[in-house]
Design a protein around this motif. Sequence first.
Motif, mmCIF file in Angstrom:
data_model
loop_
_atom_site.group_PDB
_atom_site.id
_atom_site.type_symbol
_atom_site.label_atom_id
_atom_site.label_comp_id
_atom_site.label_asym_id
_atom_site.label_seq_id
_atom_site.Cartn_x
_atom_site.Cartn_y
_atom_site.Cartn_z
ATOM 1 N N THR A 185 0.890 0.149 -1.789
ATOM 2 C CA THR A 185 0.125 1.343 -1.136
ATOM 3 C C THR A 185 0.792 2.665 -0.144
ATOM 4 O O THR A 185 1.539 2.455 -0.263
ATOM 5 C CB THR A 185 -0.983 0.599 -0.442
ATOM 6 O OG1 THR A 185 -0.863 0.115 0.615
ATOM 7 C CG2 THR A 185 -1.449 -0.505 -1.761
ATOM 8 N N ASP A 240 -10.489 2.608 -2.568
ATOM 9 C CA ASP A 240 -9.501 2.987 -1.656
ATOM 10 C C ASP A 240 -7.790 3.149 -2.179
ATOM 11 O O ASP A 240 -8.288 1.765 -2.657
ATOM 12 C CB ASP A 240 -10.135 3.380 0.214
ATOM 13 C CG ASP A 240 -8.878 3.360 0.679
ATOM 14 O OD1 ASP A 240 -7.944 3.222 0.834
ATOM 15 O OD2 ASP A 240 -8.758 5.091 1.178
ATOM 16 N N ALA A 241 -7.088 3.883 -2.011
ATOM 17 C CA ALA A 241 -6.037 3.464 -2.520
ATOM 18 C C ALA A 241 -5.116 1.919 -2.030
ATOM 19 O O ALA A 241 -4.481 1.626 -2.490
ATOM 20 C CB ALA A 241 -4.593 4.612 -2.089
ATOM 21 N N GLU A 242 -5.641 2.011 -0.665
ATOM 22 C CA GLU A 242 -5.556 0.752 0.172
ATOM 23 C C GLU A 242 -5.813 -0.902 -0.673
ATOM 24 O O GLU A 242 -4.772 -1.894 -0.745
ATOM 25 C CB GLU A 242 -5.916 0.807 1.289
ATOM 26 C CG GLU A 242 -4.595 1.630 2.141
ATOM 27 C CD GLU A 242 -3.728 1.682 2.070
ATOM 28 O OE1 GLU A 242 -3.351 0.221 1.675
ATOM 29 O OE2 GLU A 242 -2.800 2.590 2.365
ATOM 30 N N GLU A 243 -6.570 -0.149 -1.375
ATOM 31 C CA GLU A 243 -7.418 -1.607 -2.146
ATOM 32 C C GLU A 243 -6.461 -2.535 -3.581
ATOM 33 O O GLU A 243 -6.435 -3.113 -4.043
ATOM 34 C CB GLU A 243 -8.419 -1.708 -2.600
ATOM 35 C CG GLU A 243 -9.248 -1.592 -1.594
ATOM 36 C CD GLU A 243 -11.017 -1.176 -1.863
ATOM 37 O OE1 GLU A 243 -11.726 -1.883 -2.012
ATOM 38 O OE2 GLU A 243 -11.250 0.053 -2.176
ATOM 39 N N VAL A 250 -10.035 6.027 -7.517
ATOM 40 C CA VAL A 250 -9.831 6.137 -6.411
ATOM 41 C C VAL A 250 -9.467 7.311 -5.107
ATOM 42 O O VAL A 250 -8.462 7.921 -6.162
ATOM 43 C CB VAL A 250 -8.046 5.773 -6.967
ATOM 44 C CG1 VAL A 250 -7.356 4.855 -5.855
ATOM 45 C CG2 VAL A 250 -8.380 4.194 -8.145
ATOM 46 N N ALA A 251 -9.778 7.193 -3.973
ATOM 47 C CA ALA A 251 -9.247 8.070 -2.995
ATOM 48 C C ALA A 251 -8.085 7.417 -2.390
ATOM 49 O O ALA A 251 -7.593 6.391 -2.185
ATOM 50 C CB ALA A 251 -10.397 8.350 -2.072
ATOM 51 N N GLY A 252 -7.224 8.548 -2.026
ATOM 52 C CA GLY A 252 -6.172 8.105 -0.993
ATOM 53 C C GLY A 252 -4.535 8.250 -2.362
ATOM 54 O O GLY A 252 -3.764 8.036 -1.284
#
Length: 300
Positions: A214, A185-188, A263-265
């Motif tokens: 992010t 996830d993009a937050e990672e 990577v999602a997001g």
Amino acid sequence: MGTVEIRELECFLVLADELHFGRTGERLYVSQGRVSQLIRALEQRIGARLVERTSRRVRLTPLGETFLSDLRPAYDTLRAAVDQARAAALGGRGPLRIGFQGVAGHEFMDVVREFEERCPGCDTRMTELPLSDPFGPVHRDEVDIAVVLLPVQEPDLVLGPVFSRQPQYLAVSRRHPFAGRTALDAEELADAPLIGLGAPAPDYWRDVQAPTRTPSGAPVPRGPVVGTLQEGLSLVAADRGVMLLCLPTTQYHHRRDVAYVPVAGLPESALGLVWHGARENARVRAFAEAVADDLVRFGL
């Protein structure tokens, strides 16, 4: 010919060769459903069936066979006339210097080859652009036209066709904890130093290629700054940071010491064709037209 679309005729000619809707779609870089739609539209314009399709086979009707024998030489003549006119408009031989970032994929090279066939007097020359200097070679008149990663906010440059919208991947060392993941996830991105690109690329462009936050606003740690793709991949392999790349770049740069994880997001990456507005010429316009006609079939 009044209402018949050239795209419908092209689709029919390819289907007559392949006798398979799926393979026809692959050659035209459209979906199988779009092939069916184009064929139906052509049949409606003509007023009769041209193709018979069952669960096992595709074949032309007797009218379709007759139409094919009449259409193919006429289409070839029309295509030749367009190519000759384009070559004449270019004013004879001359170079077209094409810059590209990262990878000149086989789809793009297919367009270059088709352009050369249409305009045999134009000598194309391919030049790889530094990843950290996408616009400089165009500004400095080192190339006539360039394929660059978006965004483009240069007042002196013209942005032509936009294509190859692709998901983003994170390049990580095989030793990195992310290497075993099937997706992120993009937050990672907040959990690993992100390799950035150096000057002279403008700040707005660099911030898109290596975001500082992010989507939720968490800060992304800064990793090393590089000037070329190979520098970045070498640092990734050494586990000095991670790097965002588009899907085609990951496909062309297989390394045993680097893993690529989707990577999602994040927004998709995209390529655009740019040239300097003050130096636009017939060759540049002809090539941009070729990209618009052909690359759009798979970049979409």
